[in-house]
Motif scaffolding. Structure first.
Motif, mmCIF file in Angstrom:
data_model
loop_
_atom_site.group_PDB
_atom_site.id
_atom_site.type_symbol
_atom_site.label_atom_id
_atom_site.label_comp_id
_atom_site.label_asym_id
_atom_site.label_seq_id
_atom_site.Cartn_x
_atom_site.Cartn_y
_atom_site.Cartn_z
ATOM 1 N N GLY A 114 3.025 -3.655 -5.965
ATOM 2 C CA GLY A 114 3.248 -2.308 -5.445
ATOM 3 C C GLY A 114 3.997 -2.288 -4.139
ATOM 4 O O GLY A 114 3.902 -3.206 -3.331
ATOM 5 N N THR A 115 4.730 -1.189 -3.933
ATOM 6 C CA THR A 115 5.478 -0.990 -2.696
ATOM 7 C C THR A 115 4.489 -0.732 -1.555
ATOM 8 O O THR A 115 3.321 -0.401 -1.803
ATOM 9 N N LEU A 120 -0.411 1.678 0.615
ATOM 10 C CA LEU A 120 -1.016 2.515 1.658
ATOM 11 C C LEU A 120 -1.768 3.686 1.034
ATOM 12 O O LEU A 120 -2.866 4.040 1.462
ATOM 13 N N ALA A 121 -1.171 4.283 0.009
ATOM 14 C CA ALA A 121 -1.806 5.435 -0.644
ATOM 15 C C ALA A 121 -3.141 5.050 -1.278
ATOM 16 O O ALA A 121 -4.081 5.834 -1.275
ATOM 17 N N PHE A 125 -3.623 -2.334 1.776
ATOM 18 C CA PHE A 125 -2.253 -2.842 1.901
ATOM 19 C C PHE A 125 -2.323 -4.302 2.332
ATOM 20 O O PHE A 125 -2.906 -4.618 3.367
ATOM 21 N N LYS A 126 -1.737 -5.169 1.535
ATOM 22 C CA LYS A 126 -1.742 -6.603 1.833
ATOM 23 C C LYS A 126 -0.333 -7.064 2.205
ATOM 24 O O LYS A 126 0.633 -6.731 1.513
ATOM 25 N N PHE A 127 -0.244 -7.837 3.309
ATOM 26 C CA PHE A 127 1.078 -8.242 3.810
ATOM 27 C C PHE A 127 0.968 -9.561 4.561
ATOM 28 O O PHE A 127 -0.134 -10.012 4.910
ATOM 29 N N TYR A 128 2.141 -10.164 4.792
ATOM 30 C CA TYR A 128 2.232 -11.478 5.430
ATOM 31 C C TYR A 128 3.075 -11.328 6.694
ATOM 32 O O TYR A 128 4.257 -10.963 6.622
#
Ligand code: MN
Length: 202
Positions: A114-115, A120-121, A125-128
């Motif tokens: 997912g974008t 976020l919606a 939210f997973k990020f590096y």
């Protein structure tokens, strides 16, 4: 308009903060930054580039590399991309009055399906992160029993960058200018500081 709230809260005749120009730049890398903000209460502002703005949270105790610590993060208004290089002083009487240090900056990659908008919606939210101080995988998760609807948790995932004993206050200098919060508040440049150190009698 994602930056309406940002504009409404600020008088750009008084504050040196960036005006709310909506950037149409489509970068292939996504930016993130953390600002240490000595306002009414000291806090850190965590910002991720999503859809041409910096989606932002105020993190009272700051982010952590300790995966056992879940940092409370209060969602605040989106900020313009230009805010990502802002460091300086917001004059007394203005929204967020106090000194702002650019504490960390870098790029990030989206993890998971997912974008960023979709993640976020859904409130997870997973990020590096590839910053100078913060690195590795993180998640920011909306609290299910949030009182005001804006409470999230910023969580370090376990990886090679996780540190159980990690003290944010030991990394208390600007990644932009090398200055401390006090030097920013007094508007002392790094150059001026070097000169004043040299002038000290032996
Ligand atoms: Mn702030």
């Amino acid at each position: 308009m994602p930056l309406e709230e940002y504009k409404k809260k600020r008088d750009f005749k008084q504050t040196p903060e960036p005006k709310a120009s909506e950037s149409r730049k489509k970068a292939d890398t996504l930016y993130f930054c953390v600002q240490r903000h000595d306002a009414t209460r000291l806090h850190y502002d965590f910002r991720l580039e999503v859809g041409g703005v910096l989606v932002s949270w105020a993190v009272p105790k700051g982010p952590s590399l300790d995966p056992n610590r879940k940092a409370l993060a209060m969602k605040v208004e989106d900020h313009p991309l230009d805010y990502g290089s802002f460091e300086g002083n917001i004059p007394a009487g203005n929204y967020g009055a106090g000194s702002v240090m650019l504490w960390d900056k870098g790029t990030y990659e989206v993890l998971d399906e997912g974008t960023p908008e979709v993640q976020l919606a859904r409130g997870d939210f997973k990020f590096y992160l590839k910053g100078e101080k913060l690195q590795g995988s993180f998640a920011i998760v909306r609290m299910k029993r949030s009182q005001k609807g804006n409470e999230w948790l910023l969580i370090k995932k376990k990886d090679e960058f996780a540190r159980e004993e990690w003290d944010i206050e030991q990394l208390g200098q600007s990644v932009l200018t090398g200055r401390t919060q006090e030097e920013i508040a007094q508007n002392i440049s790094k150059r001026a500081r070097k000169i004043s150190v040299k002038k000290k009698p032996a």
